[in-house]
Structure formats: C-alpha cells, structure tokens
Design a protein around this motif. Structure first.
Motif, PDB file in Angstrom:
ATOM      1  N   ARG A  28     -11.421 -69.746 -13.814  1.00 11.21           N
ATOM      2  CA  ARG A  28     -12.934 -69.072 -13.350  1.00 11.21           C
ATOM      3  C   ARG A  28     -12.569 -68.143 -12.240  1.00 11.21           C
ATOM      4  O   ARG A  28     -11.970 -68.428 -11.289  1.00 11.21           O
ATOM      5  CB  ARG A  28     -13.704 -70.055 -13.161  1.00 11.21           C
ATOM      6  CG  ARG A  28     -15.179 -69.793 -13.195  1.00 11.21           C
ATOM      7  CD  ARG A  28     -16.211 -70.925 -12.577  1.00 11.21           C
ATOM      8  NE  ARG A  28     -16.078 -71.307 -11.109  1.00 11.21           N
ATOM      9  CZ  ARG A  28     -15.542 -72.525 -10.580  1.00 11.21           C
ATOM     10  NH1 ARG A  28     -15.451 -73.417 -11.402  1.00 11.21           N
ATOM     11  NH2 ARG A  28     -15.460 -72.579  -9.381  1.00 11.21           N
ATOM     12  N   ASP A  30     -15.317 -65.513  -9.828  1.00  6.69           N
ATOM     13  CA  ASP A  30     -16.554 -65.011  -9.585  1.00  6.69           C
ATOM     14  C   ASP A  30     -16.540 -63.479  -9.080  1.00  6.69           C
ATOM     15  O   ASP A  30     -17.027 -63.440  -7.685  1.00  6.69           O
ATOM     16  CB  ASP A  30     -17.382 -65.897  -8.845  1.00  6.69           C
ATOM     17  CG  ASP A  30     -18.884 -65.432  -8.858  1.00  6.69           C
ATOM     18  OD1 ASP A  30     -19.416 -64.878  -9.750  1.00  6.69           O
ATOM     19  OD2 ASP A  30     -19.599 -66.012  -7.816  1.00  6.69           O
ATOM     20  N   ASP A  31     -16.096 -62.632  -9.709  1.00  2.83           N
ATOM     21  CA  ASP A  31     -15.890 -61.354  -9.224  1.00  2.83           C
ATOM     22  C   ASP A  31     -15.923 -60.305 -10.522  1.00  2.83           C
ATOM     23  O   ASP A  31     -15.350 -60.632 -11.340  1.00  2.83           O
ATOM     24  CB  ASP A  31     -14.482 -61.252  -8.592  1.00  2.83           C
ATOM     25  CG  ASP A  31     -14.042 -59.933  -7.854  1.00  2.83           C
ATOM     26  OD1 ASP A  31     -14.336 -58.779  -8.329  1.00  2.83           O
ATOM     27  OD2 ASP A  31     -13.757 -59.881  -6.577  1.00  2.83           O
ATOM     28  N   GLU A  68     -14.641 -71.675  -5.068  1.00  4.58           N
ATOM     29  CA  GLU A  68     -15.532 -70.797  -5.833  1.00  4.58           C
ATOM     30  C   GLU A  68     -14.536 -70.354  -7.222  1.00  4.58           C
ATOM     31  O   GLU A  68     -15.303 -70.743  -8.295  1.00  4.58           O
ATOM     32  CB  GLU A  68     -15.691 -69.392  -5.095  1.00  4.58           C
ATOM     33  CG  GLU A  68     -16.652 -69.249  -4.223  1.00  4.58           C
ATOM     34  CD  GLU A  68     -16.738 -67.903  -3.506  1.00  4.58           C
ATOM     35  OE1 GLU A  68     -16.956 -66.873  -4.141  1.00  4.58           O
ATOM     36  OE2 GLU A  68     -17.168 -67.760  -2.135  1.00  4.58           O
ATOM     37  N   ASP A  69     -13.531 -69.975  -7.008  1.00  2.00           N
ATOM     38  CA  ASP A  69     -12.648 -69.482  -8.399  1.00  2.00           C
ATOM     39  C   ASP A  69     -11.750 -70.691  -8.396  1.00  2.00           C
ATOM     40  O   ASP A  69     -11.491 -71.659  -7.686  1.00  2.00           O
ATOM     41  CB  ASP A  69     -11.803 -68.450  -8.151  1.00  2.00           C
ATOM     42  CG  ASP A  69     -12.640 -67.237  -7.431  1.00  2.00           C
ATOM     43  OD1 ASP A  69     -13.733 -67.184  -7.922  1.00  2.00           O
ATOM     44  OD2 ASP A  69     -12.194 -66.209  -6.728  1.00  2.00           O
TER      45      ASP A  69
END
Length: 131
Positions: A28, A30-31, A68-69
């Motif tokens: 995952r 988030d970018d 986050e990732d």
C-alpha cells in the motif's frame, strides 16, 4: 507538513527488519505517483523517520512511509551456478528455472542444475551447484 520522527527504537527495529539489499513488494502506498501495488524493489536503507528507502524495479524511488504505507519482505533465495550469483524473488521461481534447465540439459550441466534444484527443495537459503 510537520515532520514526524518516531522513537529511535522504532527506527532501529525497522533497520534490523529491512537491511540494505532486502527484496520487498509494495502492499500500500498513499501517493499519487506510487508504483502499482505488487511492484517489487530493493531496500536502499531506512531514514530517521523510519521510512524504508526503496529502489523500485520500475525505476521509482518513492519511500515506504512509516505508519502510512506498507510493503512486505519477499522470501528470496540465492543460487550460485557456474560461479554466477542470482537472487530470486521466490523459491518457486528459482525451482521452475532449474527444473527447466535440468530437463533441457545433459551430463555435467544437468548435474549442476539438479544439484541446485534439490537444495532448493530442501529449503536451503543459498543453493550452489557445487557440493
């Protein structure tokens, strides 16, 4: 944005878990410019924010940001054939290759492939064509 620095212990833990050279797969990110999920890459290091710095196989250099990732470690295996080292992203991939090699060769070459194939089957981390 405020830079978040996790505790030193966390940074050290991630460094131990993802040493330089570790092969990873993206789970995952988030970018907007993130590589596609499932992209593989090689760890270049871990920075002070506990982000994993990766050289992605598709040329991207985006970090896996702590908290986050996420990425997962690949269970790699190393083979040494005719003195040439290769790191495979999976044991299955290596076994397929050496099985094909075994079937397509004869004599001492076939013996080398068979040697490595059997070691892969045994679950060894480094599989060499030498006994």
């Amino acid at each position: 944005a405020v830079m978040f620095f996790p505790p030193r212990e966390i940074v050290e833990k991630i460094k131990k878990e993802y040493p330089v050279g570790t092969r990873v797969e993206l789970v995952r990110m988030d970018d907007i410019q993130a590589p596609p999920i499932g992209t593989k890459g090689t760890v270049r290091g871990v920075d002070d924010t506990a982000s994993i710095m990766v050289r992605w196989d598709n040329g991207s250099g985006l970090n896996v940001v702590y908290g986050e990732d996420s990425c997962r470690k690949l269970k790699t295996v190393k083979t040494i054939c005719y003195g040439e080292e290769k790191v495979w992203d999976s044991r299955e991939e290596a076994m397929d290759f050496f099985f094909q090699g075994m079937m397509a060769s004869e004599g001492s070459e076939q013996q080398r492939y068979t040697n490595i194939y059997l070691k892969l089957q045994l679950g060894m981390e480094v599989c060499s064509d030498e006994d």
